[in-house]
Write an enzyme that holds these catalytic residues in place. Structure first.
Site, mmCIF file in Angstrom:
data_model
loop_
_atom_site.group_PDB
_atom_site.id
_atom_site.type_symbol
_atom_site.label_atom_id
_atom_site.label_comp_id
_atom_site.label_asym_id
_atom_site.label_seq_id
_atom_site.Cartn_x
_atom_site.Cartn_y
_atom_site.Cartn_z
ATOM 1 N N GLY A 51 13.331 -2.272 -1.976
ATOM 2 C CA GLY A 51 13.616 -3.676 -1.687
ATOM 3 C C GLY A 51 14.492 -3.769 -0.458
ATOM 4 O O GLY A 51 15.103 -2.775 -0.050
ATOM 5 N N CYS A 78 13.640 4.359 -3.680
ATOM 6 C CA CYS A 78 14.500 3.745 -2.667
ATOM 7 C C CYS A 78 15.531 2.818 -3.343
ATOM 8 O O CYS A 78 16.386 3.287 -4.063
ATOM 9 C CB CYS A 78 13.640 3.026 -1.625
ATOM 10 S SG CYS A 78 14.526 2.694 -0.113
ATOM 11 N N TYR A 79 15.434 1.488 -3.135
ATOM 12 C CA TYR A 79 16.390 0.594 -3.788
ATOM 13 C C TYR A 79 16.395 0.847 -5.297
ATOM 14 O O TYR A 79 17.447 0.820 -5.944
ATOM 15 C CB TYR A 79 16.005 -0.870 -3.503
ATOM 16 C CG TYR A 79 16.954 -1.867 -4.122
ATOM 17 C CD1 TYR A 79 18.084 -2.298 -3.436
ATOM 18 C CD2 TYR A 79 16.729 -2.368 -5.401
ATOM 19 C CE1 TYR A 79 18.965 -3.206 -4.007
ATOM 20 C CE2 TYR A 79 17.608 -3.274 -5.986
ATOM 21 C CZ TYR A 79 18.727 -3.694 -5.277
ATOM 22 O OH TYR A 79 19.591 -4.583 -5.845
ATOM 23 N N HIS A 165 9.491 7.186 0.057
ATOM 24 C CA HIS A 165 8.385 6.394 -0.503
ATOM 25 C C HIS A 165 7.160 7.268 -0.797
ATOM 26 O O HIS A 165 6.351 7.499 0.092
ATOM 27 C CB HIS A 165 8.009 5.267 0.466
ATOM 28 C CG HIS A 165 9.050 4.218 0.549
ATOM 29 N ND1 HIS A 165 9.134 3.182 -0.351
ATOM 30 C CD2 HIS A 165 10.093 4.064 1.394
ATOM 31 C CE1 HIS A 165 10.179 2.423 -0.065
ATOM 32 N NE2 HIS A 165 10.781 2.935 1.000
ATOM 33 N N GLU A 167 4.566 6.402 -2.252
ATOM 34 C CA GLU A 167 3.344 5.580 -2.212
ATOM 35 C C GLU A 167 2.747 5.464 -0.815
ATOM 36 O O GLU A 167 1.635 4.978 -0.645
ATOM 37 C CB GLU A 167 3.648 4.181 -2.774
ATOM 38 C CG GLU A 167 4.536 3.275 -1.927
ATOM 39 C CD GLU A 167 6.033 3.527 -2.090
ATOM 40 O OE1 GLU A 167 6.408 4.613 -2.589
ATOM 41 O OE2 GLU A 167 6.829 2.665 -1.700
ATOM 42 N N ASP A 223 -16.681 -11.192 -4.919
ATOM 43 C CA ASP A 223 -15.643 -11.493 -5.911
ATOM 44 C C ASP A 223 -16.137 -12.503 -6.947
ATOM 45 O O ASP A 223 -16.070 -12.258 -8.153
ATOM 46 C CB ASP A 223 -14.375 -12.051 -5.241
ATOM 47 C CG ASP A 223 -13.893 -11.148 -4.135
ATOM 48 O OD1 ASP A 223 -14.214 -9.954 -4.181
ATOM 49 O OD2 ASP A 223 -13.211 -11.641 -3.210
ATOM 50 N N LYS A 362 -9.865 -5.637 -3.601
ATOM 51 C CA LYS A 362 -11.284 -5.754 -3.256
ATOM 52 C C LYS A 362 -12.051 -4.457 -3.489
ATOM 53 O O LYS A 362 -13.160 -4.467 -4.020
ATOM 54 C CB LYS A 362 -11.395 -6.177 -1.789
ATOM 55 C CG LYS A 362 -12.781 -6.371 -1.279
ATOM 56 C CD LYS A 362 -13.327 -7.696 -1.734
ATOM 57 C CE LYS A 362 -13.836 -8.534 -0.637
ATOM 58 N NZ LYS A 362 -13.854 -9.941 -0.956
#
Ligand code: XMP
Length: 506
Positions: A51, A78-79, A165, A167, A223, A362
């Protein structure tokens, strides 16, 4: 299921995405979700995101006090790591040299999160604070030359923290680290497969709709078609699809949708010609958000009217995606633009929404669509926004300007397909700015519109890069547009990525 608590970090939704790539369902929820609600959802693990705040900053986001008392394993990123440290009795402070970008990790302990990864590895960091002292019982598992505690863990208590991170793709062993957390610590099974997604979605739709009836706003894209198929599986003939032609579609698009979903389709389709209605409401409106709100509202009013003709139809099925929800602004993520089916909805509506794809990106929807047996042409159709050409005709949306854009866009589409690039591109389209420029054609002066070519590559529309289209293709497109589309005397190419641009111009 893994819950990701969102502290408003830039990469929060990426965490959920990476977990899903490991075939474990994951959802992003606000950081201050009450602990009872989290307990009720019974996650196999919890991830605390990064964050923008400092844990000592005024109004720094804090989780519900009871969170660290839960049994579920937890990974702070992190945060999230700093918050965990502080809440469990550690110390956090400002680092002397802020780290943004690549860091060199030195791994000191390979038993937990770092199992199977090397001693030295590159990781992506972005922080001004760091943990100075780990809470009691924690061991430090990695450092960098400037940060002595870049990762810590207390495996017995199921608590882990990383200052970098995992990710982000630039973190070399990020996926291995996440997998160690998911599979070794949380005991997750990689069983979030398309078949399971379908079974789950069908079950939930049945629970929500019961014996009542629903209509589905079908646009012809992947979609809404996938949403319709899922709902049809769940409630069969109680679903009617409604295709609204708002007059903002591309060349021949309405005919194509009716042909694809019309007579031969197992789901009944109602075609509503609302061209005049939308264009009247848009007359003189130039503000992008105002356009989006008007279109969102008109869609709903049209659906409500159609629903009245179908006894007991109280639900509206929409193909809303996770990215639409995020872009329209969640409480912790800033609003970028009001997607017509989320932020553009009117406050009061008669219909309840059924949104079976609301948690999916998607590319995940495409996998589900393929599993449902949809034709490849539909599975790989490039996205087209609900507000249609109204947000590509910059400024005033008039019939004449729409027609210019339609013709230019048709040329572009034809050439992109002929070059075999359609599927490689996330989207390719033309934009009509609200300006004129001077040109010379046939020895005479022209003062006409430019057309902008926009083509991007992307995985999920959250970020995108401008596509490097071959020069000879660009030349062909430019020549053809100027020769074949009256009212255009110049073609420009948009070379902006997202961020800082967005994919659409409005
Ligand atoms: P932006 O322009 O925000 O677009 O980068 C991200 C993706 O979303 C599509 N888009 C929309 N889709 N309703 C939709 O159904 C909308 O209001 C809307 N606005 C943008 C856009 O085409 C891109 O794929």
């Amino acid at each position: 299921m893994i819950l990701v608590l969102d502290f408003g970090g830039q990469y929060s939704q990426l965490i959920a995405r990476r977990v899903r790539e490991c075939r474990v369902f994951s959802e992003l929820i606000p950081y201050d979700t009450p602990v009872e609600e989290i307990r009720r959802r019974n996650p196999e693990g919890i991830i605390l995101s990064g964050g923008p705040n400092s844990v000592y900053g005024e109004g720094a986001p804090r989780v519900d006090d009871g969170l660290f008392g839960l049994d579920a394993p937890m990974l702070g990123i992190c945060y999230g790591m700093q918050h965990m440290a502080l809440s469990l009795g550690g110390e956090v402070g400002a680092v002397q040299i802020r780290e943004y970008g690549r860091s060199d990790l030195i791994v000191k302990d390979h038993e937990g999160l770092f199992a199977g990864t090397p001693d030295e590895q590159k990781a992506w960091t972005s922080h001004g604070d760091a943990v100075f002292a780990a809470p009691e019982g924690f061991r430090v598992t990695a450092e960098t030359p400037s940060v002595p505690i870049i990762a810590f863990e207390e495996p017995g208590a199921g608590r882990f923290g990383v200052q970098f991170h995992p990710e982000v793709r630039h973190t070399e062993y990020g996926m291995e680290i996440l997998k160690n957390f998911l599979f070794e610590t949380c005991g997750c099974k990689p069983d979030w497969t398309p078949v399971n997604i379908i079974t789950d979605a069908v079950e939930r739709i049945r629970e929500q709709v019961g014996d009542r009836k629903a209509i589905c706003g079908l646009s012809g894209g992947v979609d809404s078609s996938t949403a319709a198929m899922l709902v049809h599986r769940a409630i069969g003939d109680n679903l009617t699809c409604v295709f609204v032609d708002h007059g903002l579609l591309r060349q021949n698009e309405a005919e194509q949708v009716i042909e694809a979903f019309g007579e031969n389709s197992e789901v009944p389709l109602v075609h509503v010609d609302s061209k005049g209605r939308f264009l009247d409401k848009l007359a003189g409106v130039t503000d992008p958000e105002a356009k989006r709100k008007i279109i969102g509202e008109e869609f709903i009013r049209t659906f409500e009217e159609e629903a009245k003709g179908i006894e007991d139809a109280t639900f509206l099925v929409q193909g809303t995606l996770y990215s639409d929800v995020i872009e329209s602004g969640t409480r912790d993520a800033a609003k970028i633009k009001s997607h017509h089916n989320v932020g553009g909805l009117p406050e009061v509506m008669d219909l309840d929404l059924v949104e079976p794809l609301r948690n999916l990106f998607k590319d995940e929807v495409r996998v589900v669509a393929a599993e449902l047996g949809m034709p490849e042409r539909l599975v790989w159709r490039q996205p087209f926004p609900g507000p249609g050409l109204a947000i590509r005709v910059i400024g005033d949306v008039t019939g004449e300007r729409l027609e210019i854009l339609r013709r230019a866009d048709a040329v572009l589409q034809e050439e992109i397909r002929a070059a075999g690039l359609y599927r490689d591109l996330w989207q390719s389209f033309a934009v009509l700015p609200a300006i004129h420029s001077v040109g010379v054609m046939g020895d005479a002066r022209t003062y006409a519109y430019p057309v902008v070519i926009r083509a991007v590559t992307s995985d999920d529309a959250m970020t995108a890069d401008w596509a490097r289209l071959p020069y000879d293709l660009l030349e062909k497109i430019s020549n053809r547009i100027i020769n074949e589309v009256p009212g255009v005397n110049r073609v420009a190419l948009d070379i902006t990525s997202k961020p800082p641009g967005t994919i659409e111009w409005e």
